[in-house]
Design a protein around this motif. Structure first.
Motif, PDB file in Angstrom:
ATOM      1  N   THR A  48      47.067  36.473  31.049  1.00  0.00           N
ATOM      2  CA  THR A  48      46.693  36.005  32.381  1.00  0.00           C
ATOM      3  C   THR A  48      45.223  36.317  32.648  1.00  0.00           C
ATOM      4  O   THR A  48      44.753  37.421  32.345  1.00  0.00           O
ATOM      5  N   SER A  49      44.503  35.314  33.180  1.00  0.00           N
ATOM      6  CA  SER A  49      43.134  35.512  33.642  1.00  0.00           C
ATOM      7  C   SER A  49      43.122  35.409  35.161  1.00  0.00           C
ATOM      8  O   SER A  49      43.894  34.628  35.753  1.00  0.00           O
ATOM      9  N   PHE A  50      42.243  36.145  35.804  1.00  0.00           N
ATOM     10  CA  PHE A  50      42.199  36.207  37.260  1.00  0.00           C
ATOM     11  C   PHE A  50      40.875  35.635  37.758  1.00  0.00           C
ATOM     12  O   PHE A  50      39.818  35.959  37.221  1.00  0.00           O
ATOM     13  N   LEU A  51      40.951  34.748  38.754  1.00  0.00           N
ATOM     14  CA  LEU A  51      39.780  34.136  39.353  1.00  0.00           C
ATOM     15  C   LEU A  51      39.862  34.290  40.866  1.00  0.00           C
ATOM     16  O   LEU A  51      40.942  34.515  41.429  1.00  0.00           O
ATOM     17  N   THR A  52      38.724  34.111  41.495  1.00  0.00           N
ATOM     18  CA  THR A  52      38.684  34.063  42.963  1.00  0.00           C
ATOM     19  C   THR A  52      38.065  32.734  43.358  1.00  0.00           C
ATOM     20  O   THR A  52      36.961  32.399  42.919  1.00  0.00           O
ATOM     21  N   LEU A  53      38.802  31.949  44.145  1.00  0.00           N
ATOM     22  CA  LEU A  53      38.339  30.637  44.589  1.00  0.00           C
ATOM     23  C   LEU A  53      37.953  30.741  46.064  1.00  0.00           C
ATOM     24  O   LEU A  53      38.766  31.145  46.905  1.00  0.00           O
ATOM     25  N   ARG A  54      36.724  30.381  46.375  1.00  0.00           N
ATOM     26  CA  ARG A  54      36.195  30.542  47.739  1.00  0.00           C
ATOM     27  C   ARG A  54      35.930  29.176  48.359  1.00  0.00           C
ATOM     28  O   ARG A  54      35.546  28.231  47.667  1.00  0.00           O
ATOM     29  N   ASP A  55      36.130  29.112  49.662  1.00  0.00           N
ATOM     30  CA  ASP A  55      35.816  27.894  50.422  1.00  0.00           C
ATOM     31  C   ASP A  55      34.312  27.884  50.673  1.00  0.00           C
ATOM     32  O   ASP A  55      33.771  28.806  51.297  1.00  0.00           O
ATOM     33  N   PRO A  56      33.575  26.862  50.194  1.00  0.00           N
ATOM     34  CA  PRO A  56      32.125  26.856  50.377  1.00  0.00           C
ATOM     35  C   PRO A  56      31.695  26.818  51.837  1.00  0.00           C
ATOM     36  O   PRO A  56      30.589  27.263  52.176  1.00  0.00           O
ATOM     37  N   ALA A  57      32.576  26.312  52.730  1.00  0.00           N
ATOM     38  CA  ALA A  57      32.184  26.158  54.142  1.00  0.00           C
ATOM     39  C   ALA A  57      32.659  27.295  55.016  1.00  0.00           C
ATOM     40  O   ALA A  57      32.358  27.324  56.212  1.00  0.00           O
ATOM     41  N   ALA A  58      33.417  28.238  54.484  1.00  0.00           N
ATOM     42  CA  ALA A  58      33.937  29.345  55.298  1.00  0.00           C
ATOM     43  C   ALA A  58      34.094  30.564  54.424  1.00  0.00           C
ATOM     44  O   ALA A  58      34.214  30.467  53.192  1.00  0.00           O
ATOM     45  N   ASP A  59      34.113  31.700  55.065  1.00  0.00           N
ATOM     46  CA  ASP A  59      34.259  32.950  54.327  1.00  0.00           C
ATOM     47  C   ASP A  59      35.738  33.225  54.087  1.00  0.00           C
ATOM     48  O   ASP A  59      36.314  34.170  54.621  1.00  0.00           O
ATOM     49  N   ILE A  60      36.347  32.347  53.312  1.00  0.00           N
ATOM     50  CA  ILE A  60      37.780  32.429  53.017  1.00  0.00           C
ATOM     51  C   ILE A  60      37.947  32.242  51.520  1.00  0.00           C
ATOM     52  O   ILE A  60      37.299  31.364  50.916  1.00  0.00           O
ATOM     53  N   SER A  61      38.810  33.024  50.919  1.00  0.00           N
ATOM     54  CA  SER A  61      39.031  32.921  49.473  1.00  0.00           C
ATOM     55  C   SER A  61      40.490  33.159  49.162  1.00  0.00           C
ATOM     56  O   SER A  61      41.253  33.653  50.008  1.00  0.00           O
ATOM     57  N   ILE A  62      40.879  32.804  47.952  1.00  0.00           N
ATOM     58  CA  ILE A  62      42.255  32.990  47.498  1.00  0.00           C
ATOM     59  C   ILE A  62      42.216  33.427  46.049  1.00  0.00           C
ATOM     60  O   ILE A  62      41.336  33.008  45.272  1.00  0.00           O
ATOM     61  N   SER A  63      43.161  34.282  45.703  1.00  0.00           N
ATOM     62  CA  SER A  63      43.262  34.734  44.312  1.00  0.00           C
ATOM     63  C   SER A  63      43.918  33.661  43.466  1.00  0.00           C
ATOM     64  O   SER A  63      44.874  32.992  43.914  1.00  0.00           O
ATOM     65  N   VAL A  64      43.458  33.502  42.256  1.00  0.00           N
ATOM     66  CA  VAL A  64      43.954  32.465  41.341  1.00  0.00           C
ATOM     67  C   VAL A  64      44.273  33.135  40.014  1.00  0.00           C
ATOM     68  O   VAL A  64      43.510  33.987  39.521  1.00  0.00           O
ATOM     69  N   THR A  65      45.400  32.753  39.433  1.00  0.00           N
ATOM     70  CA  THR A  65      45.756  33.201  38.081  1.00  0.00           C
ATOM     71  C   THR A  65      45.979  31.980  37.207  1.00  0.00           C
ATOM     72  O   THR A  65      46.417  30.924  37.689  1.00  0.00           O
ATOM     73  N   CYS A  66      45.680  32.130  35.927  1.00  0.00           N
ATOM     74  CA  CYS A  66      45.881  31.025  34.975  1.00  0.00           C
ATOM     75  C   CYS A  66      45.941  31.599  33.574  1.00  0.00           C
ATOM     76  O   CYS A  66      45.649  32.785  33.336  1.00  0.00           O
ATOM     77  N   SER A  67      46.277  30.736  32.643  1.00  0.00           N
ATOM     78  CA  SER A  67      46.318  31.138  31.244  1.00  0.00           C
ATOM     79  C   SER A  67      44.889  31.196  30.682  1.00  0.00           C
ATOM     80  O   SER A  67      44.059  30.338  31.001  1.00  0.00           O
ATOM     81  N   PRO A  68      44.562  32.187  29.847  1.00  0.00           N
ATOM     82  CA  PRO A  68      43.222  32.224  29.229  1.00  0.00           C
ATOM     83  C   PRO A  68      42.908  30.972  28.430  1.00  0.00           C
ATOM     84  O   PRO A  68      41.749  30.571  28.333  1.00  0.00           O
ATOM     85  N   ASP A  69      43.944  30.326  27.871  1.00  0.00           N
ATOM     86  CA  ASP A  69      43.707  29.097  27.110  1.00  0.00           C
ATOM     87  C   ASP A  69      43.178  27.982  28.009  1.00  0.00           C
ATOM     88  O   ASP A  69      42.421  27.117  27.559  1.00  0.00           O
ATOM     89  N   LEU A  70      43.580  27.979  29.279  1.00  0.00           N
ATOM     90  CA  LEU A  70      43.107  26.951  30.204  1.00  0.00           C
ATOM     91  C   LEU A  70      41.597  27.065  30.390  1.00  0.00           C
ATOM     92  O   LEU A  70      40.883  26.052  30.426  1.00  0.00           O
ATOM     93  N   LEU A  71      41.088  28.267  30.490  1.00  0.00           N
ATOM     94  CA  LEU A  71      39.642  28.461  30.604  1.00  0.00           C
ATOM     95  C   LEU A  71      38.937  28.080  29.313  1.00  0.00           C
ATOM     96  O   LEU A  71      37.847  27.496  29.328  1.00  0.00           O
ATOM     97  N   ALA A  72      39.528  28.418  28.172  1.00  0.00           N
ATOM     98  CA  ALA A  72      38.896  28.133  26.884  1.00  0.00           C
ATOM     99  C   ALA A  72      38.866  26.639  26.595  1.00  0.00           C
ATOM    100  O   ALA A  72      37.947  26.140  25.927  1.00  0.00           O
ATOM    101  N   ARG A  73      39.894  25.876  27.088  1.00  0.00           N
ATOM    102  CA  ARG A  73      39.955  24.434  26.810  1.00  0.00           C
ATOM    103  C   ARG A  73      39.069  23.611  27.724  1.00  0.00           C
ATOM    104  O   ARG A  73      38.935  22.408  27.523  1.00  0.00           O
ATOM    105  N   SER A  74      38.462  24.208  28.702  1.00  0.00           N
ATOM    106  CA  SER A  74      37.648  23.449  29.647  1.00  0.00           C
ATOM    107  C   SER A  74      36.477  22.787  28.933  1.00  0.00           C
ATOM    108  O   SER A  74      35.767  23.415  28.140  1.00  0.00           O
ATOM    109  N   GLU A  75      36.281  21.485  29.177  1.00  0.00           N
ATOM    110  CA  GLU A  75      35.196  20.750  28.518  1.00  0.00           C
ATOM    111  C   GLU A  75      33.831  21.220  28.994  1.00  0.00           C
ATOM    112  O   GLU A  75      32.836  21.080  28.293  1.00  0.00           O
TER     113      GLU A  75
END
Length: 417
Positions: A48-75
């Protein structure tokens, strides 16, 4: 779960509240979420890899989890600050009372889409070998004329010309003004590039721009321009932007300069540095030559100091005594041999004289020979000797000739003398 209405007398336990919240969150199902990545945590050895996704227009964010392979496969490499769209399912963890988004797809948008297109073109050109270092042309040490393609009166143009002229005052430029962004940039740059490449006096071409955003630098990642640069027979230097800017032109060009100023330094040698280098080389060569002369002089002195060269006749003198001794020995041996042979000869002569007829004749005997025959014969008998036979009588001190008057009888014996 406690039955009945939720009141002060009948409150829900925390587990009930968290379970109800989890039920409501899980009813959302899969959703698309847009935001900006502000943190990426890759933990080696985990699934599992952990990311933080933030709203560019507000000071609001959410935690995100995904497979490390998903990050590695990104074009497009996902980095902090990337603007993306994610497909995920919200999850509420009842144990900690936290919510996160478990994503199964991440797509870049905006600049990310541009970067994706550039990345695909980069892979295509790399597969065709346009980035191969073996195809790179060497820059001349001192170009006669430099072709410069840049914006009109731009800072990049000023930096290249000023720095190059300062380093080598005799350098010449053929400056071509062209838009370095916008829809007409690629066409104008290619036209100038082909014209300069066909010019016989142009030894190197510099394409310069003073940096910019990803959108501003898009012309320098255009496939048509990149293939035109690869087809040039004149070396091409890419001086686009600043150190972090990496358009595809940097990979296709024969030399990538970090800035326009760096391009001028890479293309034109510094006359003062070259003169200093020549002076240093002359000094080093003179020092090396002097050392060589001194070394060879010591070698010659060492050779001259050797006895065989200091006194060449000493070797001969050492053998003179031996030669004289050998000559004396040879002379003594020869004289001794001669003396021995002389004594032997005298002894043989004495023996010969004793046995020879001379001694017999000296005692009164004579040798009689008939001379009327050829060759003369020694008479040892009177047979056949008639009157008138010519004789030669040899005695000790000479010989005389006589004729027989009367033949002798064989039985007549003369008395012994």
């Amino acid at each position: 779960m406690t039955a009945g209405a939720n009141t002060a007398d009948n409150p829900w336990p925390v587990r009930t509240v968290n379970t109800k919240i989890a039920d409501w969150v899980h009813r959302l199902g899969q959703i698309w979420v847009e935001g900006q990545i502000t943190q990426i945590s890759r933990r080696p050895g985990t699934r599992t890899s952990f990311l933080t996704l933030r709203d560019p227009a507000a000071d609001i964010s959410i935690s995100v989890t995904c497979s490390p392979d998903l990050l590695a496969r990104s074009e497009v490499p996902l980095t902090e600050g990337a603007h993306v769209v994610m497909l995920g399912r919200p999850s509420y963890y009842t144990g900690r009372g936290t919510i996160s988004l478990r994503v199964s797809d991440i797509r870049p948008i905006g600049i990310g889409q541009l970067l994706l297109r550039i990345e695909r073109l980069r892979q295509l050109l790399a597969a065709e070998g346009l980035f191969d270092t073996r195809m790179k042309r060497r820059l001349p040490f001192l170009p006669r004329t430099i072709g410069l393609i840049s914006g009109r009166a731009s800072a990049a143009q000023h930096d290249v010309v000023t720095v190059a002229s300062t380093r080598w005052a005799a350098v010449r430029f053929d400056v071509r003004d062209a838009p370095v962004q916008g829809p007409t940039a690629v066409t104008r740059i290619i036209a100038h590039l082909n014209d300069l490449d066909a010019h016989p006096d142009i030894d190197v071409i510099i394409i310069a721009r003073g940096g910019g955003s990803v959108e501003d630098l898009l012309p320098f990642s255009d496939e048509t321009l990149l293939r035109a640069v690869a087809a040039c027979t004149t070396p091409v230097v890419s001086a686009i932007g600043h150190e972090p800017d990496t358009p595809l032109l940097d990979l296709v060009a024969d030399l990538r300069a970090a800035t326009p100023t760096d391009a001028a330094k890479r293309v034109v040698p510094d006359v003062e540095a070259e003169l200093a280098g020549i002076t240093a080389l002359r000094r080093r060569s003179a020092h090396a030559l002097r050392n060589w002369v001194h070394r060879e002089d010591r070698v010659i002195a060492g050779l001259r100091a050797r006895p065989v060269l200091a006194d060449p006749f000493s070797m001969i003198d050492r053998h003179v005594e031996g030669v004289e001794r050998a000559r004396s020995d040879i002379r003594r041996d020869v004289l001794r041999l001669i003396d021995t042979q002389e004594r032997r000869t005298e002894a043989l002569a004495a023996r010969l004289a004793t046995l020879g007829p001379a001694q017999t004749l000296a005692r009164g005997y004579a040798v009689v020979q008939r001379t009327d025959v050829d060759p003369p014969q020694v008479l040892d008998s009177v047979d056949g000797v008639g009157a008138g036979t010519a004789l030669r009588i040899r005695v000790a001190d000479g010989s005389l000739h006589a004729h027989v008057d009367q033949p002798a009888h064989p039985d007549h014996q003369e008395p012994d003398q």
